[in-house]
Each structure stands twice: as structure tokens, then as C-alpha cells.
Design a protein around this motif. Structure first.
Motif, PDB file in Angstrom:
ATOM      1  N   TYR A  90       1.489   5.771  -8.169  1.00 35.44           N
ATOM      2  CA  TYR A  90       1.889   4.384  -7.915  1.00 35.44           C
ATOM      3  C   TYR A  90       1.078   3.763  -6.784  1.00 35.44           C
ATOM      4  O   TYR A  90       0.856   2.550  -6.769  1.00 35.44           O
ATOM      5  N   PRO A 112       3.899   0.695 -14.575  1.00 41.17           N
ATOM      6  CA  PRO A 112       4.664   1.769 -13.930  1.00 41.17           C
ATOM      7  C   PRO A 112       5.350   2.694 -14.932  1.00 41.17           C
ATOM      8  O   PRO A 112       5.500   3.892 -14.665  1.00 41.17           O
ATOM      9  N   THR A 160      10.053   6.812  -7.502  1.00 41.45           N
ATOM     10  CA  THR A 160       9.733   5.503  -8.072  1.00 41.45           C
ATOM     11  C   THR A 160      10.001   4.396  -7.060  1.00 41.45           C
ATOM     12  O   THR A 160       9.181   3.478  -6.886  1.00 41.45           O
ATOM     13  N   LEU A 164       6.708   2.482  -5.762  1.00 43.01           N
ATOM     14  CA  LEU A 164       6.501   1.077  -6.106  1.00 43.01           C
ATOM     15  C   LEU A 164       6.290   0.223  -4.856  1.00 43.01           C
ATOM     16  O   LEU A 164       5.392  -0.620  -4.808  1.00 43.01           O
ATOM     17  N   GLY A 167       2.897   1.079  -3.432  1.00 41.56           N
ATOM     18  CA  GLY A 167       1.830   0.584  -4.304  1.00 41.56           C
ATOM     19  C   GLY A 167       1.635  -0.918  -4.176  1.00 41.56           C
ATOM     20  O   GLY A 167       0.502  -1.417  -4.173  1.00 41.56           O
TER      21      GLY A 167
END
Length: 264
Positions: A90, A112, A160, A164, A167
Motif C-alpha cells: 500500500y 487496494p 489495511t 492505506l 500510502g
């Protein structure tokens, strides 16, 4: 949120084909192919085991097994690999896919999703291989192994959410991409993966409560090494934190996606 879920369903064919293509592309022209996914973590385990087994093995509690330290290492590393793999992917995803995001009109959430699906596929194959290796080493495989299913989901949600956010930030502040690998390396060593909690001085044990990977790694070790169910309360607490982080990451992604396209 419901719009994102609808987009994922509508583009499920694209997501699945992208995961498949990425998987085969990684091992194109390789003689051993997908075996490299297993060789890399096992070689890491072998190095740590050879260097540290004589120091650590005597301090592993309640393990009566000739390969005790190797089992302990593999259980922790399989948990960490999923976590670090998702975050690492990510971190550079939106920069690497910048041209695609600017030139094509498609639901950005599919990017993603492809990364997540690919990481889960790799981890599934690694877990299957790990179970086979454990069996060859004489380690019992008990029904408690089914606890790995919710644990994988919790680890995925946590990675995640963090991945995220990092990223997205990396698109606007590229220094993030340089700092995160260092932080991840420090985080790895601060998590009881290559050493048991028993070797940590008492005055530092309380700090483990601030490490969200500690209960996850401990749960993997409980299941795979000690053949017992993990601590329910600690996993439930981390699951709640992971869901909140993942929701925040998705919210931030939805708000920042148009601006990311302009910056990229």
C-alpha cells in the motif's frame, strides 16, 4: 461505503484477473515459481534459528520439542509477513499506479482490493506450506488451527487501515516512503517474534500493551506452537481497533482520491 462495496462487486472480474495476473507475473521465467514464496521466509527462519537457537531455546516456556525455536519463529514470522506485506504494498501503490489512475476511469478502490487479494493469496499458500512443514517436524496439528481464519482477518484489517493511510500520505509527502521501512524494521524487533516475552525485562513488559502486533503474534504462536486457543479478549480488542483503523483508511482514501490524481 456502500458505493465502494458496489464498485468492488461490479468490477470483481477485473479484480480477480488482476490478482491472477500479478501472481503469475511474479514468477514468470522462474524455475521454482511459487516456491520462492516459501523459500524466502523459511530461509529467514533458518538464519535466525542457526544464530539464536542456542541462546533462546532454553528460555522458551512449555515447549518440549527438538525444533521448538524453529516452530516459534515460523509462527511469528507468518503473522508478521502478512502484516508487513500489505503495508509495504500500500505504501507505494498509488505512486506506482499513478498513470493508470490519471488515464483510465474506473473505481479507484479496486487498486487496494487487488493488492489485498494478492497478499491474502500469498499468505494462504504460506500457511498451507507452514502446516506441512510443522507436520514433517512432528508438531501436532489440532482443531485450534481454525483460529487462524479470524486472526488473518484481524491482521488484514489492521494492516489495511495503517497501509492505506501511509500510502495516501506518501503521495503528498514522499519522505513517508523512506521512513516507514525503518519504522517497520524497528517494529519487528520490538515484537516478540524471534524472542519470547519471558526475556523482556519486567520494566519494559508493560510497553507491549501499546504494540498492536503483540497479541496477534502471540495468538499465532499459541495456536501453532502451543496448540491452544488465543486469548479472546486481547484479540477482540485488537479487532475493534483494526476495524476502526480500516474504516478511517477507507474514508481517507475516498476523500483524498481526487487530490491524489492531481498530485500524481
Amino acid at each position: 461505503m456502500f458505493g465502494m462495496l458496489s464498485s468492488l462487486w461490479d468490477y470483481r472480474g477485473f479484480i480477480l484477473s488482476s490478482i491472477r495476473n500479478e501472481f503469475f507475473a511474479r514468477f514468470a521465467r522462474s524455475k521454482l515459481g511459487g516456491l520462492w514464496m516459501i523459500i524466502h521466509p523459511l530461509s529467514q527462519v533458518a538464519i535466525y534459528a542457526l544464530v539464536l537457537s542456542n541462546v533462546i531455546q532454553a528460555k522458551l516456556p512449555d515447549i518440549d520439542h527438538s525444533y521448538a525455536y524453529a516452530l516459534y519463529l515460523m509462527a511469528g514470522i507468518v503473522a508478521w509477513n502478512l502484516f508487513s506485506d500489505i503495508i509495504g504494498r500500500y505504501l507505494t501503490l498509488f505512486i506506482e499506479q499513478g498513470n493508470l489512475m490519471k488515464k483510465m476511469k474506473f473505481p479507484r478502490i479496486t487498486l487496494p482490493a487487488v493488492v489485498l487479494g494478492s497478499a491474502l493469496l500469498n499468505n494462504l499458500l504460506l500457511i498451507i506450506s507452514l502446516v506441512v512443514v510443522f507436520a514433517l517436524m512432528g508438531q501436532k496439528i489440532t482443531p485450534e488451527i481454525l483460529w487462524l481464519i479470524p486472526l488473518v482477518l484481524v491482521t488484514t484489517a489492521l494492516a489495511t487501515g495503517i497501509g492505506l493511510v501511509l500510502g495516501i500520505l506518501n503521495v503528498f509527502v514522499r519522505d513517508i516512503g523512506q521512513v516507514v521501512p525503518i519504522v517497520m524494521q524497528v517494529w519487528f524487533w520490538l515484537t516478540p517474534i524471534i524472542y519470547p516475552v519471558s526475556v523482556i525485562p519486567e520494566k519494559f513488559k508493560g510497553s507491549m500493551a501499546y504494540n498492536p502486533m503483540f497479541p496477534i503474534v502471540s495468538a499465532y504462536q499459541d495456536i501453532l506452537v502451543y496448540n491452544k486457543a488465543p486469548d479472546y479478549m486481547s484479540i477482540a480488542w485488537i479487532a475493534a481497533i483494526s476495524i476502526v483503523l480500516m474504516a478511517f483508511g477507507l474514508f481517507l482514501f475516498r476523500r483524498a482520491a481526487p487530490e491524489m490524481v492531481d498530485v500524481l
